[in-house]
Scaffold this active site. Sequence first.
Site, PDB file in Angstrom:
ATOM      1  N   GLU A  61       8.270   1.637  11.726  1.00 19.59           N
ATOM      2  CA  GLU A  61       9.383   2.582  11.521  1.00 19.59           C
ATOM      3  C   GLU A  61       8.742   3.964  11.516  1.00 19.59           C
ATOM      4  O   GLU A  61       8.063   4.325  10.553  1.00 19.59           O
ATOM      5  CB  GLU A  61      10.062   2.311  10.172  1.00 19.59           C
ATOM      6  CG  GLU A  61      10.731   0.960  10.062  1.00 19.59           C
ATOM      7  CD  GLU A  61      12.045   0.888  10.819  1.00 19.59           C
ATOM      8  OE1 GLU A  61      12.582   1.947  11.174  1.00 19.59           O
ATOM      9  OE2 GLU A  61      12.516  -0.229  11.077  1.00 19.59           O
ATOM     10  N   LYS A  64       0.883  -1.178   0.000  1.00 23.85           N
ATOM     11  CA  LYS A  64       0.000   0.000   0.000  1.00 23.85           C
ATOM     12  C   LYS A  64       0.913   1.218   0.000  1.00 23.85           C
ATOM     13  O   LYS A  64       1.472   1.599   1.028  1.00 23.85           O
ATOM     14  CB  LYS A  64      -0.832  -0.098   1.266  1.00 23.85           C
ATOM     15  CG  LYS A  64      -1.942   0.856   1.608  1.00 23.85           C
ATOM     16  CD  LYS A  64      -2.136   2.090   0.867  1.00 23.85           C
ATOM     17  CE  LYS A  64      -2.300   3.255   1.803  1.00 23.85           C
ATOM     18  NZ  LYS A  64      -1.968   4.502   1.117  1.00 23.85           N
ATOM     19  N   CYS A 123      13.144  10.636   7.855  1.00 26.59           N
ATOM     20  CA  CYS A 123      12.981  10.270   9.271  1.00 26.59           C
ATOM     21  C   CYS A 123      14.298  10.485   9.998  1.00 26.59           C
ATOM     22  O   CYS A 123      14.329  10.912  11.144  1.00 26.59           O
ATOM     23  CB  CYS A 123      12.528   8.830   9.384  1.00 26.59           C
ATOM     24  SG  CYS A 123      13.637   7.675   8.554  1.00 26.59           S
TER      25      CYS A 123
HETATM   26  P1  NAD Z   1       1.688   8.669   7.376  1.00 28.81           P
HETATM   27  O1  NAD Z   1       1.655   8.014   8.714  1.00 28.81           O
HETATM   28  O2  NAD Z   1       0.762   9.786   7.119  1.00 28.81           O
HETATM   29  O3  NAD Z   1       1.401   7.606   6.221  1.00 28.81           O
HETATM   30  C1  NAD Z   1       2.196   6.449   6.052  1.00 28.81           C
HETATM   31  C2  NAD Z   1       1.398   5.393   5.299  1.00 28.81           C
HETATM   32  O4  NAD Z   1       0.321   4.967   6.137  1.00 28.81           O
HETATM   33  C3  NAD Z   1       0.750   5.902   4.002  1.00 28.81           C
HETATM   34  O5  NAD Z   1       0.794   4.881   3.024  1.00 28.81           O
HETATM   35  C4  NAD Z   1      -0.681   6.159   4.440  1.00 28.81           C
HETATM   36  O6  NAD Z   1      -1.599   6.116   3.363  1.00 28.81           O
HETATM   37  C5  NAD Z   1      -0.895   5.018   5.416  1.00 28.81           C
HETATM   38  N1  NAD Z   1      -2.008   5.197   6.362  1.00 28.81           N
HETATM   39  C6  NAD Z   1      -2.555   6.350   6.798  1.00 28.81           C
HETATM   40  N2  NAD Z   1      -3.600   6.088   7.624  1.00 28.81           N
HETATM   41  C7  NAD Z   1      -3.671   4.754   7.748  1.00 28.81           C
HETATM   42  C8  NAD Z   1      -4.541   3.859   8.469  1.00 28.81           C
HETATM   43  N3  NAD Z   1      -5.548   4.289   9.213  1.00 28.81           N
HETATM   44  N4  NAD Z   1      -4.328   2.539   8.359  1.00 28.81           N
HETATM   45  C9  NAD Z   1      -3.307   2.058   7.594  1.00 28.81           C
HETATM   46  N5  NAD Z   1      -2.488   2.842   6.876  1.00 28.81           N
HETATM   47  C10 NAD Z   1      -2.651   4.174   6.943  1.00 28.81           C
HETATM   48  O7  NAD Z   1       3.200   9.098   7.141  1.00 28.81           O
HETATM   49  P2  NAD Z   1       3.795   9.951   5.929  1.00 28.81           P
HETATM   50  O8  NAD Z   1       3.418  11.366   6.116  1.00 28.81           O
HETATM   51  O9  NAD Z   1       3.479   9.271   4.637  1.00 28.81           O
HETATM   52  O10 NAD Z   1       5.363   9.761   6.161  1.00 28.81           O
HETATM   53  C11 NAD Z   1       6.146  10.631   6.916  1.00 28.81           C
HETATM   54  C12 NAD Z   1       6.451  10.024   8.283  1.00 28.81           C
HETATM   55  O11 NAD Z   1       7.110   8.766   8.122  1.00 28.81           O
HETATM   56  C13 NAD Z   1       7.384  10.875   9.121  1.00 28.81           C
HETATM   57  O12 NAD Z   1       6.934  10.895  10.450  1.00 28.81           O
HETATM   58  C14 NAD Z   1       8.718  10.121   9.031  1.00 28.81           C
HETATM   59  O13 NAD Z   1       9.617  10.369  10.074  1.00 28.81           O
HETATM   60  C15 NAD Z   1       8.246   8.714   8.990  1.00 28.81           C
HETATM   61  N6  NAD Z   1       9.278   7.849   8.433  1.00 28.81           N
HETATM   62  C16 NAD Z   1       9.935   6.968   9.247  1.00 28.81           C
HETATM   63  C17 NAD Z   1      10.966   6.168   8.737  1.00 28.81           C
HETATM   64  C18 NAD Z   1      11.719   5.200   9.609  1.00 28.81           C
HETATM   65  O14 NAD Z   1      12.394   4.351   9.055  1.00 28.81           O
HETATM   66  N7  NAD Z   1      11.640   5.291  10.920  1.00 28.81           N
HETATM   67  C19 NAD Z   1      11.314   6.292   7.397  1.00 28.81           C
HETATM   68  C20 NAD Z   1      10.637   7.204   6.597  1.00 28.81           C
HETATM   69  C21 NAD Z   1       9.603   7.967   7.121  1.00 28.81           C
END
Ligand code: NAD
Length: 478
Positions: free
Chosen positions: A246, A171, A280
Site C-alpha cells: 500500500e 514493525k 495516502c
Molecule cells: P516509509 O516507506 O518511510 O516507511 C514505512 C515503514 O517501512 C516504516 O515502518 C519503516 O521503518 C519501514 N522501512 C523503511 N525502510 C525499510 C526497509 N529497508 N525494509 C523494511 N522496512 C523498511 O513510509 P512512511 O514515511 O512511514 O509513510 C508515508 C508513506 O506511506 C506515504 O508515501 C504514504 O502515501 C504511504 N501510505 C500509503 C497508504 C496506502 O494505503 N496506500 C496508507 C498510508 C500511507
Amino acid sequence: MAKMFIAGEWMESESGQVTEIRNPATGELVDTVPKGTEKDAQKAIDAAAEAYPKWSETSPEERAKVLDKAVDLINEKKQDLAVLLTKEQGKPVSESVREIDHFLHGMKFYAGLATKVRGAQVPLPEKGVYGMVLKQSIGVCGAIVPWNFPITLMGTKVGPALIAGNTVVVKPASTTPLTTLQCVEMIHRAGLPEGVLNIVTGPGSVVGEELLRNPKVRRIAFTGETKTGKHVMEIASQGIKRVTLELGGSDPMIVCDDANMKRALTGASVGRFYNCGQACLAIKRLYLFESIADEFIEQLKGKVQRLKLGNGLNEDTRVGPLHMEFQRKEVEEQVEDAKKKGAKVLIGGERPTGDEFDKGFFYLPTLLTDVPDSGRIVQEECFGPVLPIFRVKDLDEAIEKANSSSYGLGASIWTQNLARAHQAAERLQAGNVWINSLHIGYDELPFGGIKESGIGREHGPEALEYYLEPKGVVVATG
Ligand code: NAD
C-alpha cells in the site's frame, strides 16, 4: 521506558540501545523505546514460527472471540490511547480518537468474517473425480506500518492475518511505536497465546529488512512510500514471499460545474488538510471546471484560513504539525519549486510565526494556483498541507490530467450528473473512486492502488484472501 513485546513478554533490545520518541508539536520527550536489532527481529520471528502450528489449528470462532475481547479492552482505554497517539504522531486528539475507532471497527469486521471463509467443491471432467479448494493460512506474516495512521494500518494487517490463522510480527514506524505497543499488549491480554502477535521496535533498515529476508516469514504486508515499497518487493521476491504493498498516492479531485458546492468545499478542505495532509488518500490535486473556479477558490480560501493550526493536544486544533522536520523541508522545497516555475501562493506558503510554533514542525495550510504540470508538487506525492489548484475546460481534460500521474490510489468526481459520474468512475486510473464523497477508506470495501500506488488490497473480505492460500485437492471416488 517502553519495551518491545516478543513471545508474550516485554523485552529490551539485546543491544541495550533506545530511541527517543518526541512530540512533533513541542519537541518534548514522550518516552523511549528499544532500538531493535536483527537479533531482536529474529527472536520475534522465531516466536511467531513456534506459535504458528497451534494457532493455525484453533477454530475460527476462537480467533474471533480473542479479537472481540481485544476490541472491548482497547475501547475502555480509548481516550488515553488517543492522547498518547497525538503526543507521538502530532494529529489532533479528535482525529486520534477517530483513528482508534476505525481500527476497532476493522477488528470487529474481521472477527465477524472468521466463520464466513468458504472453500469450494469443483466438478472435474472425469467420472468419479471431483476437486476441492481448501483455504489455508500461510504462516508467519510481517506487518510493516508507517507513521501517518499507525493504529488503523496495523489493524488492517493484524486483523485479517490473525483471523486467517497466521502469526504476526509487527514493525511499527520508528517514530510512532508507543500506542501500537499498548494495543498489541491488549490484544494479547484478550487471550492470544504467546508468540502469536509480536512487535519489534527499531529502524526499518534493520528490523524491517530482517522481516524481508528471513525465510521463516512467508508473507509481507507493507504500507509506506513507493520508493521503500519497490525495495520491499525486490528483497521479498528473493524468498518468493507473498507481498501486498500500500504505497504513495497523488489523488485528484474533480469538481464539475454542476457539483454541490458546499459539499465539494468541505470535501476539498477536509480531504486535503486532515492529518495535516499526511494521508495516502489525501486530495493532492484539485481540478475545477473553469466556470466555477473563481467562486470555488474564493470560498475555499476562507474555509482553509479558518482551520486552527496548533498543538494536537489543544481542543480547538484542527491542523497539527507535520510529523518530522525532514518532511517539512520536503514540502517547503516542493512549494519553492512550484513558485520558481510560476505558481501563485493564495494563502500560506510558509511556516507560522509565534512562540507556540517555535519548537514544532508546523507549516501553514497552503493553496497554490498556476502550478505547471512539470512542478514537483504535481509529479511527486506531496505529504503535507498544500493543495495545488488547476482549471480545466471539461471532463475529458480533467480526466486526462488526473490520469497523468504515476500514482493511482484514489480519485474523486463531484457532479450531480449521473452519466458524468459513472464515466469518470470507469475512466479514472485509480484503485478507489469516490463520487460526491470524501476520500475515506471503509473496512467493508477493498482498498488499494494501481500503477505505482501498490499491489493487492487491504480492507474488505478481499483482504482476508491475501492471508489465505487456496489449495487444490483432487478426490477420486471410483
Ligand atoms: P516509509 O516507506 O518511510 O516507511 C514505512 C515503514 O517501512 C516504516 O515502518 C519503516 O521503518 C519501514 N522501512 C523503511 N525502510 C525499510 C526497509 N529497508 N525494509 C523494511 N522496512 C523498511 O513510509 P512512511 O514515511 O512511514 O509513510 C508515508 C508513506 O506511506 C506515504 O508515501 C504514504 O502515501 C504511504 N501510505 C500509503 C497508504 C496506502 O494505503 N496506500 C496508507 C498510508 C500511507
